[in-house]
Design an enzyme around this catalytic site. Structure first.
Site, PDB file in Angstrom:
ATOM      1  N   ARG A 152     -14.395  -7.177  -0.293  1.00  0.00           N
ATOM      2  CA  ARG A 152     -13.764  -6.668   0.942  1.00  0.00           C
ATOM      3  C   ARG A 152     -13.161  -5.276   0.711  1.00  0.00           C
ATOM      4  O   ARG A 152     -12.457  -5.034  -0.253  1.00  0.00           O
ATOM      5  CB  ARG A 152     -12.665  -7.634   1.388  1.00  0.00           C
ATOM      6  CG  ARG A 152     -11.870  -7.168   2.606  1.00  0.00           C
ATOM      7  CD  ARG A 152     -10.514  -6.600   2.219  1.00  0.00           C
ATOM      8  NE  ARG A 152      -9.657  -6.403   3.392  1.00  0.00           N
ATOM      9  CZ  ARG A 152      -8.485  -5.772   3.336  1.00  0.00           C
ATOM     10  NH1 ARG A 152      -8.021  -5.306   2.210  1.00  0.00           N
ATOM     11  NH2 ARG A 152      -7.770  -5.629   4.432  1.00  0.00           N
ATOM     12  N   GLY A 176     -10.743  -2.467   2.654  1.00  0.00           N
ATOM     13  CA  GLY A 176      -9.810  -2.318   3.762  1.00  0.00           C
ATOM     14  C   GLY A 176      -9.810  -0.917   4.330  1.00  0.00           C
ATOM     15  O   GLY A 176     -10.781  -0.162   4.162  1.00  0.00           O
ATOM     16  N   ASP A 177      -8.733  -0.571   5.016  1.00  0.00           N
ATOM     17  CA  ASP A 177      -8.699   0.704   5.726  1.00  0.00           C
ATOM     18  C   ASP A 177      -8.328   1.892   4.845  1.00  0.00           C
ATOM     19  O   ASP A 177      -8.669   3.031   5.165  1.00  0.00           O
ATOM     20  CB  ASP A 177      -7.727   0.632   6.906  1.00  0.00           C
ATOM     21  CG  ASP A 177      -6.299   0.362   6.451  1.00  0.00           C
ATOM     22  OD1 ASP A 177      -6.108  -0.494   5.561  1.00  0.00           O
ATOM     23  OD2 ASP A 177      -5.368   1.005   6.977  1.00  0.00           O
ATOM     24  N   THR A 193      -0.580   1.597   6.683  1.00  0.00           N
ATOM     25  CA  THR A 193      -0.393   0.420   5.834  1.00  0.00           C
ATOM     26  C   THR A 193      -0.240  -0.812   6.710  1.00  0.00           C
ATOM     27  O   THR A 193       0.383  -0.744   7.770  1.00  0.00           O
ATOM     28  CB  THR A 193       0.843   0.581   4.927  1.00  0.00           C
ATOM     29  OG1 THR A 193       1.089  -0.668   4.272  1.00  0.00           O
ATOM     30  CG2 THR A 193       2.082   0.970   5.721  1.00  0.00           C
ATOM     31  N   GLY A 194      -0.832  -1.916   6.267  1.00  0.00           N
ATOM     32  CA  GLY A 194      -0.725  -3.146   7.043  1.00  0.00           C
ATOM     33  C   GLY A 194      -1.995  -3.965   6.942  1.00  0.00           C
ATOM     34  O   GLY A 194      -2.698  -3.890   5.932  1.00  0.00           O
ATOM     35  N   GLY A 252      -5.364  -4.287   7.221  1.00  0.00           N
ATOM     36  CA  GLY A 252      -6.319  -3.197   7.267  1.00  0.00           C
ATOM     37  C   GLY A 252      -7.398  -3.320   8.322  1.00  0.00           C
ATOM     38  O   GLY A 252      -7.828  -2.322   8.904  1.00  0.00           O
ATOM     39  N   THR A 270       0.857  -1.183   0.000  1.00  0.00           N
ATOM     40  CA  THR A 270       0.000   0.000   0.000  1.00  0.00           C
ATOM     41  C   THR A 270       0.894   1.235   0.000  1.00  0.00           C
ATOM     42  O   THR A 270       1.939   1.232   0.636  1.00  0.00           O
ATOM     43  CB  THR A 270      -0.869  -0.015   1.275  1.00  0.00           C
ATOM     44  OG1 THR A 270      -1.757  -1.125   1.209  1.00  0.00           O
ATOM     45  CG2 THR A 270      -1.652   1.273   1.441  1.00  0.00           C
TER      46      THR A 270
END
Lengths: 323, 323
Positions: free
Chosen positions: A220, A222-223, A242-243, A245, A192
């Site tokens: 889905r 994510g964040d 980042t990671g 999410g 990301t």
């Protein structure tokens, strides 16, 4: 590479640009020196591209959009061209941008034909009354306003396709319907991209763009495209995450860092370290942060995070590993 | 109606259930006494249904899901059966649920065939590692796990269809492509439903469900399914929002209320009033809040908000208008 401070009088606030290219299991032993050099070069290019905008008196918004587009156009990162594949073998991209000086924000989720999702996010912010558009509707919006549309094949890269096959193979072995992917850090949303900037008017902006998680299902989200989770900026604080999410969503990480700083009266970097190292579990990811005095921070609790900053005082950093 | 406190020993924390059925331009002069009675009755039914769970020793999660399902099954609210129409004449529903005791959360956005989106949100939380599923993928997920699927025609109601026609007619008159709907408070997301509960173990939960905004376009997602924006709960604080969703997203309202309370050490209700009356512009919407001592608040900055609560001390309130 540009010299810092070009074209900016000394009394102006310090310019600053901070970037990440994803956090995850990035070990020196896993990355060839050739690949490492490519990542360093591209992070530097994204820093220089965004900083040039700032040093020419441009806005923080233009700077972060420019930096993100450079990374979206590279195969190296899980965003734009290099996006990972869903379980169905498609590429569904998410992006968000926020103007800290106005709290205006725009985002797209699950788009499949927009070459630069970050520019679509900006168009949502500037040309609609909405914040978040999704799916085919968001693609149609982008096309209707003349953004560059590509055939979904544009997002095919062999490296990400191979990642999907590995994820599917692991999933079959695990016979676990849902959870195998996320518990394998290698399959996480590594790559990301995010950017934060402070311009000469003292305005902060934040932007994040991603292909999400390899082998993701069921639309889905994510964040990254969620304001407050993976992306947030106000007049004092900007964050891009980042990671994994889902953890960033449940903990509303980007907003929580800015809220802790403001309401507990601690620095943004202290707040970021608290959230990354004490609120989140280990090996979840990282953030970049920037305050309105131009102080960056880049804490992460994984093995590595592609990251760097370029400041008005001439300080320039590009790093990958923990130590 | 149930008596409060049934089946709960005096030393247990106070049980509490708080509900909203949407905020907006709700004036006594606009609502027939027959309609007003229907709304009051349904809010009371949702309160009683959720409270029965709590008083039988059930969880806050079960209580909020039960209350929301009662409102989703009613034509009166803009959620489930009574959802508003998109510009394309479809019904795209959003919902979220959050367990404050674990920070687990689940949400769906843009679903078209799930009879009770709140139960799909809960299934996302409990049966996947994800938080937010969207569009056709979310519909497919719900079907795959055996939730009740309906033909999209199920969501047709004449009242909401007429609202769409009025919105389109206003839009044509305004010749404004995007902004006309949102600037007409009548067309806003009046009728989003929300519920908060505190159970005998002291656990808080929050849930929100909505059809979004009449005449919405391009896969627009509002604040309801976004954790931190329209829905949030932790161990001390639970919030569900209703109103012009974009403002709640930009201000990360639900999380901001809980963050202000925790980090500034003020009460949740004080934090809620600050956000609703000083951070947001007038006529945007409202929230319901609940703290872990069972104290509710229901501030809104519109003409009215369908709302009510039922507390362990016997206090019971159902209200609609400002005064």
């Amino acid at each position: 590479m540009l010299g810092p401070g070009n074209g900016v009088a000394q009394d102006d606030p310090p310019l600053a640009l901070v970037i990440h290219g994803g956090a995850g299991t990035i070990r020196k032993s896993d990355l060839s020196s050739e690949m490492e050099a490519k990542y360093r070069e591209k992070v530097q290019e994204a820093l220089d591209g965004g900083y040039e905008i700032l040093s020419n008196g441009g806005t923080a918004l233009d700077a972060v959009e420019t930096s993100i587009r450079i990374m979206e156009d590279s195969e190296l990162f899980n965003a734009g061209k290099g996006a990972v594949f869903t379980a169905e073998g498609k590429n569904e991209l998410d992006a968000a941008i926020m103007d800290g000086s106005t709290l205006q924000a725009g985002a797209v989720a699950g788009v499949t034909t927009i070459k630069n999702p970050i520019s679509a996010a900006r168009a949502v912010m500037e040309q609609t009354t909405h914040v978040l558009l999704s799916g085919l509707g968001a693609d149609a919006f982008a096309e209707s306003i003349g953004l560059e549309i590509v055939d979904p094949k544009y997002f095919f890269t062999q490296r990400r396709w191979d990642s999907l096959q590995r994820a599917k193979s692991r999933e079959q072995k695990a016979e676990a319907h849902v959870s195998s992917v996320e518990h394998d850090p290698y399959a996480r949303a590594m790559g990301t991209v995010g950017a934060l900037a402070l311009d000469k008017e003292g305005r902060l902006a934040a932007a994040t763009s991603t292909g999400g998680m390899t082998n993701k299902r069921w639309g889905r989200i994510g964040d990254a495209p969620l304001i407050g989770a993976g992306t947030y900026a106000n007049s004092k604080c900007a964050v891009s995450a980042t990671g994994a999410g889902e953890y960033f969503i449940r903990n509303v990480v980007a907003h929580d860092i800015c809220a802790r700083a403001e309401y507990s009266e601690i620095s943004v970097s202290e707040a970021a370290e608290t959230v990354i190292f004490t609120v989140l579990e280990p090996d979840i990811g990282g953030v970049i942060t920037l305050d309105n005095q131009g102080n960056p921070s880049m804490p992460f609790n994984t093995e590595g995070m592609y990251r760097g900053y370029l400041l008005g005082n001439g300080e320039s950093v590009v790093e990958i590993y923990k130590d």
